[in-house]
Design a protein around this motif. Sequence first.
Motif, PDB file in Angstrom:
ATOM      1  N   GLU A 101       0.829  -1.203   0.000  1.00 51.05           N
ATOM      2  CA  GLU A 101       0.000   0.000   0.000  1.00 51.05           C
ATOM      3  C   GLU A 101       0.866   1.256   0.000  1.00 51.05           C
ATOM      4  N   ARG A 102       2.033   1.162   0.577  1.00 49.94           N
ATOM      5  CA  ARG A 102       2.973   2.286   0.560  1.00 49.94           C
ATOM      6  C   ARG A 102       3.736   2.327  -0.757  1.00 49.94           C
ATOM      7  N   PHE A 103       4.152   1.160  -1.225  1.00 47.73           N
ATOM      8  CA  PHE A 103       4.901   1.067  -2.484  1.00 47.73           C
ATOM      9  C   PHE A 103       3.950   0.531  -3.546  1.00 47.73           C
ATOM     10  N   ARG A 104       3.447   1.438  -4.381  1.00 47.99           N
ATOM     11  CA  ARG A 104       2.451   1.072  -5.361  1.00 47.99           C
ATOM     12  C   ARG A 104       2.671   1.889  -6.620  1.00 47.99           C
ATOM     13  N   PRO A 105       2.147   1.438  -7.759  1.00 50.27           N
ATOM     14  CA  PRO A 105       2.377   2.146  -9.023  1.00 50.27           C
ATOM     15  C   PRO A 105       1.799   3.558  -9.020  1.00 50.27           C
ATOM     16  N   ALA A 106       2.442   4.423  -9.788  1.00 54.86           N
ATOM     17  CA  ALA A 106       1.964   5.786 -10.027  1.00 54.86           C
ATOM     18  C   ALA A 106       2.515   6.246 -11.371  1.00 54.86           C
ATOM     19  N   ALA A 107       1.886   7.254 -11.961  1.00 56.59           N
ATOM     20  CA  ALA A 107       2.324   7.762 -13.254  1.00 56.59           C
ATOM     21  C   ALA A 107       3.682   8.440 -13.116  1.00 56.59           C
ATOM     22  N   ALA A 108       4.660   7.961 -13.876  1.00 56.04           N
ATOM     23  CA  ALA A 108       6.028   8.456 -13.741  1.00 56.04           C
ATOM     24  C   ALA A 108       6.128   9.945 -14.037  1.00 56.04           C
ATOM     25  N   ASP A 109       5.426  10.419 -15.064  1.00 55.60           N
ATOM     26  CA  ASP A 109       5.539  11.828 -15.451  1.00 55.60           C
ATOM     27  C   ASP A 109       5.139  12.749 -14.312  1.00 55.60           C
ATOM     28  N   ALA A 110       4.017  12.438 -13.667  1.00 54.18           N
ATOM     29  CA  ALA A 110       3.537  13.288 -12.585  1.00 54.18           C
ATOM     30  C   ALA A 110       4.489  13.257 -11.398  1.00 54.18           C
ATOM     31  N   VAL A 111       5.027  12.090 -11.102  1.00 53.61           N
ATOM     32  CA  VAL A 111       5.940  11.977  -9.963  1.00 53.61           C
ATOM     33  C   VAL A 111       7.239  12.724 -10.242  1.00 53.61           C
ATOM     34  N   ARG A 112       7.773  12.585 -11.448  1.00 53.24           N
ATOM     35  CA  ARG A 112       9.026  13.271 -11.787  1.00 53.24           C
ATOM     36  C   ARG A 112       8.901  14.776 -11.634  1.00 53.24           C
ATOM     37  N   ALA A 113       7.748  15.313 -11.971  1.00 51.94           N
ATOM     38  CA  ALA A 113       7.556  16.759 -11.901  1.00 51.94           C
ATOM     39  C   ALA A 113       7.689  17.282 -10.479  1.00 51.94           C
ATOM     40  N   GLY A 114       7.453  16.415  -9.499  1.00 52.72           N
ATOM     41  CA  GLY A 114       7.531  16.846  -8.106  1.00 52.72           C
ATOM     42  C   GLY A 114       8.853  16.572  -7.432  1.00 52.72           C
ATOM     43  N   LEU A 115       9.822  16.028  -8.140  1.00 56.43           N
ATOM     44  CA  LEU A 115      11.119  15.700  -7.551  1.00 56.43           C
ATOM     45  C   LEU A 115      12.133  16.758  -7.963  1.00 56.43           C
ATOM     46  N   ALA A 116      12.504  17.607  -7.018  1.00 57.24           N
ATOM     47  CA  ALA A 116      13.381  18.736  -7.313  1.00 57.24           C
ATOM     48  C   ALA A 116      14.717  18.327  -7.939  1.00 57.24           C
ATOM     49  N   PRO A 117      15.354  17.233  -7.509  1.00 60.30           N
ATOM     50  CA  PRO A 117      16.641  16.888  -8.131  1.00 60.30           C
ATOM     51  C   PRO A 117      16.559  16.607  -9.627  1.00 60.30           C
ATOM     52  N   LEU A 118      15.338  16.384 -10.159  1.00 59.58           N
ATOM     53  CA  LEU A 118      15.190  16.108 -11.587  1.00 59.58           C
ATOM     54  C   LEU A 118      14.928  17.375 -12.399  1.00 59.58           C
ATOM     55  N   ALA A 119      14.925  18.529 -11.744  1.00 59.46           N
ATOM     56  CA  ALA A 119      14.708  19.779 -12.469  1.00 59.46           C
ATOM     57  C   ALA A 119      15.795  19.958 -13.521  1.00 59.46           C
ATOM     58  N   GLY A 120      15.397  20.305 -14.704  1.00 62.07           N
ATOM     59  CA  GLY A 120      16.349  20.495 -15.793  1.00 62.07           C
ATOM     60  C   GLY A 120      16.566  19.254 -16.630  1.00 62.07           C
ATOM     61  N   ILE A 121      16.080  18.107 -16.176  1.00 65.63           N
ATOM     62  CA  ILE A 121      16.178  16.874 -16.956  1.00 65.63           C
ATOM     63  C   ILE A 121      14.912  16.729 -17.795  1.00 65.63           C
ATOM     64  N   HIS A 122      15.073  16.422 -19.058  1.00 66.48           N
ATOM     65  CA  HIS A 122      13.919  16.285 -19.944  1.00 66.48           C
ATOM     66  C   HIS A 122      12.963  15.234 -19.390  1.00 66.48           C
ATOM     67  N   PRO A 123      11.668  15.529 -19.330  1.00 66.26           N
ATOM     68  CA  PRO A 123      10.710  14.586 -18.742  1.00 66.26           C
ATOM     69  C   PRO A 123      10.704  13.223 -19.410  1.00 66.26           C
ATOM     70  N   ALA A 124      11.075  13.164 -20.698  1.00 68.78           N
ATOM     71  CA  ALA A 124      11.049  11.883 -21.416  1.00 68.78           C
ATOM     72  C   ALA A 124      12.395  11.160 -21.374  1.00 68.78           C
ATOM     73  N   ALA A 125      13.385  11.704 -20.678  1.00 64.53           N
ATOM     74  CA  ALA A 125      14.702  11.058 -20.635  1.00 64.53           C
ATOM     75  C   ALA A 125      14.609   9.707 -19.953  1.00 64.53           C
ATOM     76  N   PRO A 126      15.201   8.664 -20.538  1.00 66.24           N
ATOM     77  CA  PRO A 126      15.226   7.360 -19.857  1.00 66.24           C
ATOM     78  C   PRO A 126      15.906   7.504 -18.495  1.00 66.24           C
ATOM     79  N   LEU A 127      15.249   7.004 -17.442  1.00 66.22           N
ATOM     80  CA  LEU A 127      15.726   7.252 -16.088  1.00 66.22           C
ATOM     81  C   LEU A 127      15.935   5.943 -15.339  1.00 66.22           C
ATOM     82  N   ALA A 128      17.170   5.713 -14.917  1.00 68.81           N
ATOM     83  CA  ALA A 128      17.506   4.589 -14.040  1.00 68.81           C
ATOM     84  C   ALA A 128      17.749   5.132 -12.649  1.00 68.81           C
ATOM     85  N   VAL A 129      17.298   4.394 -11.633  1.00 70.52           N
ATOM     86  CA  VAL A 129      17.420   4.821 -10.242  1.00 70.52           C
ATOM     87  C   VAL A 129      18.040   3.708  -9.426  1.00 70.52           C
ATOM     88  N   CYS A 130      18.967   4.070  -8.551  1.00 72.65           N
ATOM     89  CA  CYS A 130      19.564   3.127  -7.603  1.00 72.65           C
ATOM     90  C   CYS A 130      19.327   3.664  -6.204  1.00 72.65           C
TER      91      CYS A 130
END
Length: 416
Positions: free
Chosen positions: A178-207
Amino acid sequence: MHLSSTAPHPRVLHLTQPVDGGVARVVTDLVQAQLSDGLDVTVACPDSALTTNLRGLGARVRHWHATRSPGTSLVREVRHLARVIDEVRPDLVHAHSAKAGLAGRLAVRGRIPTVFQPHAWSFEAVGGGTATLALMWERWGARWASRVLCVSEAERATGMGARITGRWTVVPNGIDPERFRPAAADAVRAGLAPLAGIHPAAPLAVCVGRLCRQKGQDVLLRAWETVERQVPDARLVLVGDGPDHDRLRESAPRSVVFAGAVADASPWYQAADLVVLPSRWEGMALAPLEAMACGRPVVVTDVDGARESLPPSCSTPCLVPPEDPAALAGAVTALLADPLLRESLGEQGRRHVLSTHDVRYTAEAVSDVYRDLLGPWTATTPSAQHGQPLDTGCGAEANRTTQRVEPTEYRESIHS
């Protein structure tokens, strides 16, 4: 201090050092479930964000000043812990990870039922003479564990292969879907400040993981050089902090973002196209389970617990040898270039986590271990609180596949 079979509220003392990362998450989840079931729970650990979280859940917390690694302070730490145990008078001690397992078993020495949960073996984390000493201790200290609780069959096999003898139980790690569940990537990326300046469609890997040798981010950065050449607009985010931060940052290309430590990693999983964990050793890492619960595909190294955490059909595209930058780069590049495969793997991973890694069933299985050692007790809340399928948002079919995790026991004689 043994519990009478008629006592309704067992006193459990959890010991933990470290106080961050996956170990802290496991302790927090267990404490929350055990409090709900009416257990009298105390946690002894160093002051940290973990202590604040545990007090917020209603647990008693006792300060235990302990460093992360063994050293000259060990004698003082054991004596301090012995005083805490005398004051708390627990019916059962549950020691998490190598340091608490070392100090806790020395303080108790078998006088109270003791569960030791390695969360990956200490002798895998070091080399040379230190590894030899760690292995000698684990073999000797097993006599003071009523149960060795492993988070994967592979972790148990590693311990048995190292000639550690004892009474084993395997309970796979679990997460909260319930805490870890799917969400639309585009909307989530828009709210993550460290991703500012990165194109929204850029392939994104996370560790996601502590920046340290165990988690292998240095291997990932070497692999990323190849990924960049194949997928020039790809970006990599390292979520977490740790002792290797400065060294990793010095060697990282501009396409790598350091997000720092976060209280909640779920938005980063949801924002990712792909989640990578190139660990050198584990028991069973939580990050891949959390990522799959968010419907994201993973690439992980073939260390303890990795194969067991993946759906059987996902081993080929998702599993690579440890310390192999070329293989890691190949797997990451292939998945970043194939959105349909990523979507399929993400869906399979989500279903797999719902069916085998629900944290509520993990907590029940741990309670079964306690009952085996202490005798039965009466929960203060209906057992259905932990036994009903989750409303996962994936429909009735997903709910029907949810199963309880049953602990697997292995008994061996403990040589004295």
